[in-house]
Design an enzyme around this catalytic site. Structure first.
Site, mmCIF file in Angstrom:
data_model
loop_
_atom_site.group_PDB
_atom_site.id
_atom_site.type_symbol
_atom_site.label_atom_id
_atom_site.label_comp_id
_atom_site.label_asym_id
_atom_site.label_seq_id
_atom_site.Cartn_x
_atom_site.Cartn_y
_atom_site.Cartn_z
ATOM 1 N N VAL A 1 52.712 96.287 -40.813
ATOM 2 C CA VAL A 1 53.762 97.254 -41.138
ATOM 3 C C VAL A 1 53.291 98.212 -42.235
ATOM 4 O O VAL A 1 54.038 99.083 -42.657
ATOM 5 C CB VAL A 1 55.060 96.526 -41.545
ATOM 6 C CG1 VAL A 1 55.618 95.753 -40.353
ATOM 7 C CG2 VAL A 1 54.845 95.583 -42.731
ATOM 8 N N HIS B 1 55.376 96.147 -34.984
ATOM 9 C CA HIS B 1 56.363 95.513 -35.857
ATOM 10 C C HIS B 1 56.996 96.487 -36.843
ATOM 11 O O HIS B 1 57.563 96.070 -37.848
ATOM 12 C CB HIS B 1 55.723 94.328 -36.598
ATOM 13 C CG HIS B 1 55.388 93.175 -35.691
ATOM 14 N ND1 HIS B 1 54.567 92.129 -36.048
ATOM 15 C CD2 HIS B 1 55.772 92.914 -34.416
ATOM 16 C CE1 HIS B 1 54.462 91.271 -35.039
ATOM 17 N NE2 HIS B 1 55.172 91.735 -34.036
ATOM 18 N N ASN C 1 37.673 86.680 -37.111
ATOM 19 C CA ASN C 1 38.553 85.990 -38.063
ATOM 20 C C ASN C 1 37.689 84.997 -38.850
ATOM 21 O O ASN C 1 36.855 84.323 -38.259
ATOM 22 C CB ASN C 1 39.649 85.228 -37.263
ATOM 23 C CG ASN C 1 40.826 84.815 -38.110
ATOM 24 O OD1 ASN C 1 40.666 84.227 -39.167
ATOM 25 N ND2 ASN C 1 42.017 85.134 -37.633
ATOM 26 N N ALA D 1 37.279 91.187 -41.845
ATOM 27 C CA ALA D 1 37.372 92.496 -41.192
ATOM 28 C C ALA D 1 36.516 93.545 -41.901
ATOM 29 O O ALA D 1 35.824 94.334 -41.255
ATOM 30 C CB ALA D 1 38.833 92.942 -41.158
HETATM 31 P P1 OAD Z 1 49.018 85.727 -40.210
HETATM 32 O O1 OAD Z 1 49.226 85.586 -41.680
HETATM 33 O O2 OAD Z 1 49.755 84.808 -39.315
HETATM 34 O O3 OAD Z 1 47.473 85.562 -39.892
HETATM 35 C C1 OAD Z 1 46.514 86.227 -40.649
HETATM 36 C C2 OAD Z 1 45.163 85.903 -40.081
HETATM 37 O O4 OAD Z 1 44.199 86.690 -40.764
HETATM 38 C C3 OAD Z 1 44.729 84.426 -40.241
HETATM 39 O O5 OAD Z 1 44.272 83.944 -38.999
HETATM 40 C C4 OAD Z 1 43.589 84.492 -41.255
HETATM 41 O O6 OAD Z 1 42.574 83.527 -41.020
HETATM 42 C C5 OAD Z 1 43.061 85.885 -41.021
HETATM 43 N N1 OAD Z 1 42.383 86.501 -42.171
HETATM 44 C C6 OAD Z 1 42.571 86.277 -43.495
HETATM 45 N N2 OAD Z 1 41.792 87.078 -44.238
HETATM 46 C C7 OAD Z 1 41.074 87.836 -43.365
HETATM 47 C C8 OAD Z 1 40.102 88.872 -43.499
HETATM 48 N N3 OAD Z 1 39.714 89.304 -44.714
HETATM 49 N N4 OAD Z 1 39.592 89.437 -42.375
HETATM 50 C C9 OAD Z 1 39.989 89.010 -41.153
HETATM 51 N N5 OAD Z 1 40.909 88.055 -40.956
HETATM 52 C C10 OAD Z 1 41.454 87.466 -42.049
HETATM 53 O O7 OAD Z 1 49.297 87.276 -39.854
HETATM 54 P P2 OAD Z 1 49.633 87.897 -38.429
HETATM 55 O O8 OAD Z 1 48.910 87.193 -37.354
HETATM 56 O O9 OAD Z 1 49.472 89.360 -38.558
HETATM 57 O O10 OAD Z 1 55.652 89.902 -38.645
HETATM 58 O O11 OAD Z 1 51.180 87.559 -38.322
HETATM 59 C C11 OAD Z 1 51.920 88.048 -37.232
HETATM 60 C C12 OAD Z 1 53.291 88.478 -37.687
HETATM 61 O O12 OAD Z 1 53.944 87.390 -38.367
HETATM 62 C C13 OAD Z 1 53.280 89.600 -38.704
HETATM 63 O O13 OAD Z 1 53.208 90.864 -38.111
HETATM 64 C C14 OAD Z 1 54.577 89.404 -39.434
HETATM 65 C C15 OAD Z 1 54.608 87.911 -39.544
HETATM 66 O O14 OAD Z 1 55.882 87.334 -39.642
HETATM 67 C C16 OAD Z 1 56.350 90.991 -39.076
HETATM 68 O O15 OAD Z 1 56.123 91.563 -40.108
HETATM 69 C C17 OAD Z 1 57.405 91.427 -38.140
#
Ligand code: OAD
Length: 255
Positions: free
Chosen positions: A105, A121, A223, A241
């Protein structure tokens, strides 16, 4: 370069259409916290049922508004990282070849220079009415013009009296239809999907990786940790990333 990295580079070079699905990990190195990382994730410290659903807002609008206000400050203060910049640079070098679908977002892809980002989102910097506006023809997405907002925590719309809420999708809410349709088209039509920085725990966004795989695309997960989409992937790049994307996307080679 590892064998997996080389393999991913080859697939990238061969792909005519690339779809990148990003999640909170994409912006982690810009200083914006993720949701599900064990110690630093927002949902390890805060309750999403209080802060990220309509019932939570109804129960305590001020608490929810103030929480988003502090997250907005964090987003405004953050800068795109090397990963955002590498994606935007690739799009500049290869117009029309790489689409970005984001669950984030924040606006860091846009500020890095990426065009046409599909936002599943919503936008944390946007204000929306909490209820439907009865006085005016509803604006697209129920968006409230900040100029109409009367101060408060949360503010009220001075035009229709509605409470103002952040323009993000909360649990239990529908995703914006046009964005979801565009994302599904991009997933069905790509030959390579890069899944960057998402746990893959939230649907329908995570389902896009399955859609791409079923449609015959290569799927690469990027990841530092295991994710729920690793099983869908042909390859997993373990790294962050801001480190991996510049390596993967740097020029050449292209066929
Ligand atoms: P998550 O917090 O569920 O997952 C984040 C992912 O990023 C994890 O798998 C980490 O291992 C990985 N990660 C951490 N640091 C990183 C880095 N530097 N480079 C690459 N990867 C890294 O976040 P989302 O999957 O985005 O909803 O969560 C999905 C949705 O759940 C979000 O959009 C949000 C939340 O509730 C809304 O805001 C509507």
């Amino acid at each position: 370069m590892s064998q997996t990295e080389q393999q991913a580079r080859d697939w990238l070079a061969q792909a005519r259409s690339i779809c990148v699905l990003t999640g909170a990990g994409m912006s982690a190195e810009s200083g914006i916290p993720t949701f599900r990382d064990a110690l630093t994730g927002l949902w390890s410290r805060f309750d999403p049922m209080q802060l990220a659903c309509e019932d939570g807002f109804r129960a305590d609008p001020q608490l929810v508004w103030d929480w988003y206000a502090s997250r907005r400050e964090g987003v405004r203060a953050a800068q795109p990282n090397a990963g955002h910049l590498a994606l935007a640079e690739f799009q500049r070098r290869h117009p029309g070849r790489l689409a970005i679908v984001t669950q984030n977002v924040d606006d860091l892809h846009q500020r890095a220079g990426s065009e046409g980002v599909i936002r599943l989102h919503g936008d944390i910097l946007e204000d929306r009415w909490f209820g439907p506006c009865r006085r005016h023809v509803a604006r697209a997405g129920n968006v409230c013009d900040p100029a109409w907002a009367e101060p408060g925590s949360p503010p009220r719309c001075g035009e229709c009296g509605n409470l103002v809420r952040p323009g993000v999708v909360w649990f239990g809410e529908m995703l914006p239809v046009a964005a979801l349709e565009a994302a599904e088209r991009a997933a069905r039509g790509c030959d390579l999907m890069l899944v960057v920085g998402t746990s893959g725990a939230v649907y329908p966004a995570a389902g896009l990786a399955h859609t791409a795989r079923r449609a015959g695309a290569r799927v690469v997960v990027l990841n530092p940790q295991a994710s729920e989409l690793d099983d869908v992937a042909h390859a997993c790049l373990r790294g962050t990333a801001a480190v991996q994307l510049p390596k993967l996307l740097q020029a050449p080679p292209l066929h």
